[in-house]
Design an enzyme around this catalytic site. Structure first.
Site, PDB file in Angstrom:
ATOM      1  N   HIS A 154       0.851  -1.186   0.000  1.00 25.67           N
ATOM      2  CA  HIS A 154       0.000   0.000   0.000  1.00 25.67           C
ATOM      3  C   HIS A 154       0.890   1.239   0.000  1.00 25.67           C
ATOM      4  CE1 HIS A 154      -3.031  -2.876   0.661  1.00 25.67           C
ATOM      5  NE2 HIS A 154      -3.941  -2.069   1.150  1.00 25.67           N
ATOM      6  N   LYS A 565     -13.792   5.677   5.979  1.00 27.59           N
ATOM      7  CA  LYS A 565     -14.091   6.682   4.948  1.00 27.59           C
ATOM      8  C   LYS A 565     -15.590   6.801   4.708  1.00 27.59           C
ATOM      9  CE  LYS A 565     -12.825   7.746   0.143  1.00 27.59           C
ATOM     10  NZ  LYS A 565     -13.822   7.130  -0.719  1.00 27.59           N
TER      11      LYS A 565
END
Length: 902
Positions: A154, A565
């Site tokens: 990532h 999120k």
């Protein structure tokens, strides 16, 4: 640069609060950097850097409009290129200060270790369990213990590899300064080398010119394995062995099994990353195997050099002599050399033959070990022979370390895991078996009985899915099943999403493919639905039979990033904790041995924070001796870049898993859930409403793009994966990493706290609500961990600086919402925790943030200047391109200063 000047008014000076060795290192590094700036850009460059540094320090002391205008005027007065050089100076300074702090942490760890057991150590955990739950419980937990860190690619490491390597060389020089009675001539030589390395660091481009490809990321991961992890793992086992039985560790059989296993997504994670192909996955595992076989070979040769005991004083056992005969037949030329040199050293010769078999395994020759089990058998044979000769200490010393390494890493180093989005499999099936799409029972039959027809893939995407699964089959044939057998399905929504992979695997490998399909539940809705989906999955005959074959062991992954999120910080934490508890209860009812795989990010807005505290805050029964977690980006280098830090981290994680797996640990968690679960659920709902009111409001997406450098971050080239899952540019497709990264850059840190204040305020209005929140903070580790993480996010946020960014959005209504929620959150967090200031229980961390703030401010003012020029469109296209590149220097600097990306 003069880093220890300008103490804040009304407080003890920086000099009084910084430990002397750290102050020495920072002073030396700052002085040498100042010299490099003069040598590179003349005294004027250093003067500009010092002017801005003093101005931002003064602004912190006297935060007036006049002072703020003075800093803005100073920054605006720099030419575009000069501002970039000043930003680079602060960026390099942060890299050096971070390095000095890391070395001081290592220094502190060593000093504490000399004084006795430290908090969160294995020794303390073992004693606590023995004294509380009893030695039988400790033995039971140890028998079930399995900890699996999974390295991912990532993109959250903003530093280039060349920068990291330069810093590592400087770290070695700092360590040399700690030598007692260092002669003056040697100290001067160290400073000369430091000056050389800092010059290299200054003149190295800190911004990548191209995006790294997946194999670049694989090689970066291998550096961490080679330099740290491979060497540290046996030391962790040894420390636990000593904690379990301090009588003569190394001179008796070990009580510790190899409980660590490593996983990797680097080269296997293709969710939204088209550059990770079947060929990349094949190459990745070949690279991994090359590294681990070389590591094992080096270990065997190193031990052989010291295992010089004579056959007369320590005669070899009959089985060892018989094995040497077989080795001599397979390696006649080597046998002649060894016999001439080491005729009377049979144990030494055996380890050198083991090294030769490892070389042959690496080069794929007939005489190589076919599997790590065969190596382990040879090493255990050596141990038995040494025991028979009375050399117990040699049997259980370094030879045991090599056994542990072989058991932990095998011949594949880390189990390579494949990850792909559920929609990709559905699209492939729409071509290959359209009537089976979404039909879990039909897909299960295909997985069990095989496909009654050949279904060649037509689209490149479908062909790649089958090629990936065929690659998994090939890798298992070459390196063993453990090398690559897990397939993670992103955004699992139904049982059909899991059954789809099993069916496609049967098509790709008709003879059968041992693959563990791991459902990944990410959104809040899907987290809540996880037990129902798993029930549907177990109702499939093929899955039920597969589960029984594996001893009813099942792995389920929980995603932290997308849930945060979607619904905000508090609501996501509540949903994840509820999912953990629900899945643990489901597993107990179904007789399933469940491993929860935690997809935690590095930033607090993506599940980051101290791992050991997070483990102790898990839902009751959800650990049970098994813990698996992702390690991402800058977190990998922060936790595993230094051997001492890596060892401490792994000991803390192991200690926490042991404690959380005991009946008393589960009982404490269960009591908190039963007493406070409804209250925290209502607070989470109120928090989610506040979050959605902001991020789903009209014009928020445009506001986000204007007040953060998110568009510019895309050009940072920090990883091979695109910033968006799909080709769209909307917030829904934006990955959580750039989302968090962008809010960190503008000093708002929104994902790490927004909505928490509204949630706490709602709960506090209930009868005796505030007192119940305070009791929850005192008695429930989960809630205490949530608030501790929020405190760090709030401290790293900085509203006065953030306002400069929020003004760029030209939406004072949205800016006001953010400011009001920040103030509300700070007020309620302090009230609930019953403290006068944030991070009151971690004063050194708070002070470290405060000391860094003026320097980060300097970069933020430059970044705001650049963003304002771009947002206003007041520059030419050529100048805009130049400014966009300079912004990346400030992005690197702010990330280094705050020690956070995404």
């Amino acid at each position: 640069m003069q880093p220890d000047a300008g103490p804040a008014r009304g407080r003890r000076s920086e000099r009084a609060q910084i430990p002397a060795p750290l102050r020495r290192d920072v002073r030396i590094l700052g002085r040498l950097l100042g010299r490099v700036l003069v040598e590179s850009g003349g005294p004027e460059l250093l003067q500009d850097v010092e002017a801005l540094r003093q101005a931002t320090i003064t602004l912190r002391e006297e935060p007036t409009q006049e002072r703020r205008r003075g800093v803005t005027s100073l920054v605006d007065g720099f030419a575009v290129d000069r501002a970039a050089l000043v930003a680079r100076a602060f960026t390099v300074y942060f890299h050096l200060v971070n390095l000095a702090e890391e070395r001081h942490r290592v220094r502190t760890l060593r000093e504490r270790g000399r004084r006795g057991p430290v908090a969160d150590s294995l020794e303390v955990a073992a004693e606590q369990i023995r004294g509380g739950d009893g030695p039988e419980v400790l033995g039971d937990v140890l028998g079930r213990l399995r900890i699996t860190p999974v390295l991912t690619a990532h993109p959250t490491e903003a530093r280039r590899r060349s920068v990291v390597e330069a810093l590592r060389r400087i770290a070695g020089l700092i360590d040399r300064l700690d030598a007692p009675d260092l002669p003056g001539s040697e100290a001067a030589a160290v400073e000369r080398r430091m000056l050389e390395e800092i010059t290299t660091l200054w003149r190295t481009d800190h911004v990548r010119r191209r995006r790294p490809d997946p194999l670049d990321e694989v090689r970066s991961a291998m550096a961490v394995f080679d330099e740290t992890i491979f060497r540290v793992v046996p030391l962790v086992y040894r420390e636990l062995d000593r904690a379990l039985d301090p009588t003569d560790p190394g001179g008796r059989p070990t009580r510790v099994p190899a409980f660590l296993r490593w996983g990797s997504w680097v080269g296997g994670d293709r969710d939204g990353n088209p550059t990770v192909t079947a060929d990349v996955t094949r190459t990745t595992l070949a690279i991994q195997s090359e590294h681990v076989l070389r590591g094992l070979e080096t270990g065997a040769r190193r031990i052989a050099r010291s295992l010089t005991l004579s056959g007369r004083t320590s005669p070899a056992s009959g089985e060892l002599l018989a094995s040497l005969k077989r080795d001599e037949g397979d390696f006649p030329a080597l046998a002649s050399q060894l016999f001439l040199r080491f005729e009377d050293q049979p144990h030494r010769r055996k380890l050198l033959f083991a090294a030769a078999r490892l070389v042959a395994a690496r080069t794929r020759q007939r005489t190589g070990y076919p599997s790590p089990d065969h190596l382990i058998e040879d090493l255990e044979l050596v141990q038995r022979s040494l025991l028979r000769a009375g050399a117990d200490r040699l049997a259980f010393g370094e030879v045991q370390h090599l056994v542990w390494q072989a058991q932990t890493f095998g011949f594949h180093l880390a189990s390579l895991e494949v990850r792909q989005h559920a929609d990709v499999h559905a699209a492939a099936l729409a071509e290959l078996a359209p009537t089976a799409v979404g039909d879990a029972s039909a897909l299960d039959r295909l997985a069990q009985e095989g496909w009654p027809w050949t279904a060649p893939a037509r689209s490149p995407q479908a062909a790649e899915v089958l090629a990936t699964l065929a690659a998994v089959a090939d890798l298992q044939g070459r390196f063993g099943t453990e090398a690559c057998h897990r397939y993670v399905v992103s955004f699992t929504r139904t049982a059909a999403d899991v059954a789809a992979v099993r069916a496609l695997a049967r098509l790709a490998a008709p003879e059968g493919l041992p693959v563990d399909v791991v459902p990944l539940f990410e959104s809040r809705v899907h987290l809540d639905a996880a037990p129902r989906v798993l029930d549907e999955l177990l109702a499939l005959p093929g899955v039920a039979a597969w589960l029984d074959e594996r001893g009813r062991a099942l792995e389920v992954m929980l995603g932290y990033s997308d849930s945060a999120k979607e619904v905000g910080f508090l609501a996501a934490n509540v949903a994840l904790h509820r999912a953990q508890g629900g899945l643990a209860a489901w597993a107990a009812r179904r007789g399933v041995e469940l491993t929860l795989f935690h997809g935690r990010g590095g930033a607090l807005g993506r599940g980051g924070g101290p791992t050991n505290r997070a483990i102790l805050a898990q839902a009751a029964g959800s650990v049970a001796g098994r813990f698996k977690v992702t390690e991402q980006g800058e977190v990998i280098f922060a936790r595993y870049g230094d051997p001492d830090v890596a060892r401490r981290h792994l000991e803390q994680v192991t200690s926490a898993v042991l404690l959380a797996s005991t009946p008393s640990g589960a009982s404490a968690a269960r009591q908190g859930e039963e007493r406070f679960g409804p209250l925290i659920a209502r607070a989470g709902e109120a928090s989610e409403r506040a979050w959605r009111a902001l991020v789903e409001g009209q014009g928020f997406a445009d506001f986000f793009h204007r007040v953060t450098p998110v568009d510019e971050i895309r050009a940072l080239q920090v990883g091979s994966r695109p910033a968006h899952r799909t080709g769209g540019g909307d917030l829904g497709s934006l990955r959580a990493i750039p989302w968090v990264f962008a809010w960190t850059q503008n000093r708002v840190n929104l994902p790490g706290w927004y909505g928490l204040g509204s949630g706490l305020a709602s709960a506090a209005t209930e009868p005796e609500g505030l007192e119940r929140l305070r009791e929850m903070h005192r008695r429930w580790p989960f809630f205490r961990s949530v608030l501790e993480n929020a405190e760090l996010s709030l401290v790293k946020a900085d509203l006065p600086i953030a306002r400069r960014y929020l003004e760029l959005g030209e939406r004072p209504d949205l800016a006001r919402l953010i400011e009001q929620e920040y103030e509300r959150t700070v007020e309620l967090v302090l009230s609930v925790s019953e403290r006068d200031e944030l991070l009151a229980e971690r004063p050194l961390l708070r002070r470290a943030v405060e000391l860094r703030n003026p320097y980060v401010d300097a970069l933020s003012f430059i970044q705001v200047r650049y963003l304002r020029q771009l947002r206003e469109g007041s520059v030419s296209a050529e100048e805009a391109a130049q400014i966009a590149r300079h912004i990346l220097v400030t992005v690197n600097g702010v990330a280094a200063g705050l020690q956070n990306t995404g």
